[in-house]
Design a protein around this motif. Structure first.
Motif, mmCIF file in Angstrom:
data_model
loop_
_atom_site.group_PDB
_atom_site.id
_atom_site.type_symbol
_atom_site.label_atom_id
_atom_site.label_comp_id
_atom_site.label_asym_id
_atom_site.label_seq_id
_atom_site.Cartn_x
_atom_site.Cartn_y
_atom_site.Cartn_z
ATOM 1 N N ASP A 20 0.824 -1.219 0.000
ATOM 2 C CA ASP A 20 0.000 0.000 0.000
ATOM 3 C C ASP A 20 0.852 1.260 0.000
ATOM 4 O O ASP A 20 0.394 2.320 -0.442
ATOM 5 N N ARG A 21 2.081 1.163 0.495
ATOM 6 C CA ARG A 21 2.989 2.316 0.507
ATOM 7 C C ARG A 21 3.758 2.443 -0.811
ATOM 8 O O ARG A 21 4.554 3.355 -0.980
ATOM 9 N N GLY A 22 3.533 1.502 -1.722
ATOM 10 C CA GLY A 22 4.163 1.610 -3.039
ATOM 11 C C GLY A 22 5.456 0.823 -3.192
ATOM 12 O O GLY A 22 6.242 1.089 -4.098
ATOM 13 N N TYR A 23 5.684 -0.168 -2.323
ATOM 14 C CA TYR A 23 6.875 -1.010 -2.460
ATOM 15 C C TYR A 23 6.543 -2.266 -3.258
ATOM 16 O O TYR A 23 5.397 -2.712 -3.281
ATOM 17 N N LEU A 24 7.552 -2.816 -3.923
ATOM 18 C CA LEU A 24 7.377 -4.027 -4.738
ATOM 19 C C LEU A 24 7.309 -5.257 -3.844
ATOM 20 O O LEU A 24 8.310 -5.664 -3.263
ATOM 21 N N VAL A 25 6.126 -5.809 -3.717
ATOM 22 C CA VAL A 25 5.941 -7.031 -2.934
ATOM 23 C C VAL A 25 5.340 -8.070 -3.876
ATOM 24 O O VAL A 25 4.311 -7.819 -4.509
ATOM 25 N N ALA A 26 5.999 -9.223 -3.993
ATOM 26 C CA ALA A 26 5.541 -10.259 -4.923
ATOM 27 C C ALA A 26 4.171 -10.787 -4.504
ATOM 28 O O ALA A 26 3.884 -10.931 -3.309
ATOM 29 N N ASN A 27 3.338 -11.081 -5.507
ATOM 30 C CA ASN A 27 2.019 -11.668 -5.215
ATOM 31 C C ASN A 27 2.145 -12.974 -4.449
ATOM 32 O O ASN A 27 1.309 -13.297 -3.617
ATOM 33 N N SER A 28 3.216 -13.726 -4.746
ATOM 34 C CA SER A 28 3.413 -15.009 -4.051
ATOM 35 C C SER A 28 3.584 -14.789 -2.544
ATOM 36 O O SER A 28 3.179 -15.621 -1.736
ATOM 37 N N GLU A 29 4.179 -13.635 -2.168
ATOM 38 C CA GLU A 29 4.320 -13.328 -0.743
ATOM 39 C C GLU A 29 2.997 -12.866 -0.152
ATOM 40 O O GLU A 29 2.609 -13.279 0.939
ATOM 41 N N LEU A 30 2.300 -12.003 -0.897
ATOM 42 C CA LEU A 30 1.025 -11.477 -0.405
ATOM 43 C C LEU A 30 -0.019 -12.582 -0.255
ATOM 44 O O LEU A 30 -0.877 -12.520 0.623
ATOM 45 N N GLU A 31 0.056 -13.585 -1.136
ATOM 46 C CA GLU A 31 -0.966 -14.642 -1.132
ATOM 47 C C GLU A 31 -0.488 -15.931 -0.455
ATOM 48 O O GLU A 31 -1.169 -16.955 -0.536
ATOM 49 N N GLN A 32 0.669 -15.871 0.198
ATOM 50 C CA GLN A 32 1.209 -17.080 0.841
ATOM 51 C C GLN A 32 0.230 -17.622 1.896
ATOM 52 O O GLN A 32 -0.301 -16.868 2.710
ATOM 53 N N THR A 33 -0.006 -18.926 1.852
ATOM 54 C CA THR A 33 -0.927 -19.531 2.819
ATOM 55 C C THR A 33 -0.216 -19.752 4.149
ATOM 56 O O THR A 33 1.015 -19.757 4.223
ATOM 57 N N LYS A 34 -1.014 -19.948 5.169
ATOM 58 C CA LYS A 34 -0.456 -20.180 6.506
ATOM 59 C C LYS A 34 0.399 -21.449 6.507
ATOM 60 O O LYS A 34 1.464 -21.501 7.120
ATOM 61 N N GLU A 35 -0.052 -22.468 5.773
ATOM 62 C CA GLU A 35 0.677 -23.750 5.724
ATOM 63 C C GLU A 35 2.047 -23.560 5.064
ATOM 64 O O GLU A 35 3.056 -24.054 5.558
ATOM 65 N N ASP A 36 2.076 -22.829 3.931
ATOM 66 C CA ASP A 36 3.354 -22.569 3.250
ATOM 67 C C ASP A 36 4.288 -21.746 4.132
ATOM 68 O O ASP A 36 5.491 -21.975 4.167
ATOM 69 N N PHE A 37 3.721 -20.767 4.819
ATOM 70 C CA PHE A 37 4.517 -19.932 5.718
ATOM 71 C C PHE A 37 5.175 -20.795 6.796
ATOM 72 O O PHE A 37 6.360 -20.639 7.094
ATOM 73 N N LYS A 38 4.396 -21.714 7.355
ATOM 74 C CA LYS A 38 4.933 -22.570 8.426
ATOM 75 C C LYS A 38 6.044 -23.474 7.908
ATOM 76 O O LYS A 38 7.023 -23.738 8.608
ATOM 77 N N VAL A 40 8.144 -22.788 5.397
ATOM 78 C CA VAL A 40 9.321 -21.941 5.140
ATOM 79 C C VAL A 40 10.008 -21.548 6.437
ATOM 80 O O VAL A 40 11.239 -21.507 6.514
ATOM 81 N N HIS A 41 9.213 -21.262 7.475
ATOM 82 C CA HIS A 41 9.780 -20.713 8.715
ATOM 83 C C HIS A 41 9.821 -21.728 9.858
ATOM 84 O O HIS A 41 9.996 -21.339 11.014
ATOM 85 N N ALA A 42 9.675 -22.997 9.531
ATOM 86 C CA ALA A 42 9.673 -24.025 10.580
ATOM 87 C C ALA A 42 10.971 -24.012 11.389
ATOM 88 O O ALA A 42 10.974 -24.233 12.609
ATOM 89 N N ALA A 43 12.094 -23.724 10.727
ATOM 90 C CA ALA A 43 13.396 -23.735 11.413
ATOM 91 C C ALA A 43 13.667 -22.431 12.160
ATOM 92 O O ALA A 43 14.636 -22.318 12.894
ATOM 93 N N GLY A 44 12.832 -21.452 11.976
ATOM 94 C CA GLY A 44 13.041 -20.152 12.626
ATOM 95 C C GLY A 44 12.689 -19.016 11.676
ATOM 96 O O GLY A 44 12.797 -19.158 10.466
ATOM 97 N N LEU A 45 12.266 -17.903 12.245
ATOM 98 C CA LEU A 45 11.825 -16.769 11.436
ATOM 99 C C LEU A 45 13.008 -15.955 10.934
ATOM 100 O O LEU A 45 14.012 -15.807 11.619
ATOM 101 N N LYS A 46 12.875 -15.435 9.717
ATOM 102 C CA LYS A 46 13.910 -14.534 9.189
ATOM 103 C C LYS A 46 13.877 -13.244 9.993
ATOM 104 O O LYS A 46 12.816 -12.761 10.361
ATOM 105 N N ASP A 47 15.069 -12.681 10.223
ATOM 106 C CA ASP A 47 15.154 -11.505 11.082
ATOM 107 C C ASP A 47 14.782 -10.213 10.359
ATOM 108 O O ASP A 47 14.311 -9.271 10.964
#
Length: 201
Positions: A20-38, A40-47
């Protein structure tokens, strides 16, 4: 598991906010499901994450997710150092709890001395995207030319415009600065839509 659910929701709101602020955010990130997120980040969250502005890729923003519950001065110094190394002057820190008073002071000092804007949000503020609430009207930041045109058209000074506080939740969501003017579009039963303008103070 609850932490990952919370992190998913917070990051989703942050990504929507950046878009919304005008930055390039990939649709794949915006539409990532909770399962996919888990997965990717099962080993720990990116800082941290870094994004480019759509209309000017030289303008970038960093988003930091400190892992410690209460953030002190040292992590903030490190974040500012990372930003300076990569010539990035805008950043967002998403904290689990409030930052210490010394860290708050450090944020203000860096903003003044090093021309770095480092915003701070609590996770609790980002669990829900406030701009998606039906009672929050659409806010659109005017470009400098549009602001000048508006003031010329109505022959007024910016100080004559109605105001919106810089710490208003919607102003913070869009990263508005003092002196910015936003167009607020509300639905109207009689006119279809009703438009007002507010000066950020």
């Amino acid at each position: 598991m609850e932490d990952l659910n919370r992190a998913y929701q917070v990051r989703k709101t942050v990504l929507q906010m950046l878009s919304d602020r005008g930055y390039l955010v990939a649709n794949s990130e915006l539409e990532q499901t909770k399962e996919d997120f888990k997965k990717v980040h099962a080993a720990g969250l990116k800082d941290n994450m870094r994004y480019l502005k759509k209309d000017d890729p030289s303008k970038q923003i960093y988003v930091f997710f400190p892992t410690e519950p209460k953030v002190g001065v040292q992590p903030i110094k490190k974040y500012v150092s990372d930003m300076r190394d990569h010539e990035v002057d805008k950043g967002i820190i998403v904290v689990k709890q409030n930052i210490t008073p010394f860290a708050k002071q450090a944020l203000a000092n860096f903003s003044q001395a090093k021309n770095i804007t480092l915003e701070q949000f609590n996770e609790a503020e980002l669990l829900v995207n406030i701009t998606h609430h039906q009672l929050v009207p659409k806010h659109v930041l005017l470009l400098k030319e549009e602001k000048f045109e508006l003031l010329s058209r109505y022959k007024m000074k910016e100080s004559q415009l109605p105001r919106i506080q810089i710490n208003d939740p919607v102003a913070r969501y869009y990263g508005l600065q003092r002196g910015d003017v936003v167009k607020i579009v509300r639905p109207s039963e009689t006119a279809g839509r009703y438009i007002t303008y507010r000066l950020v103070v």
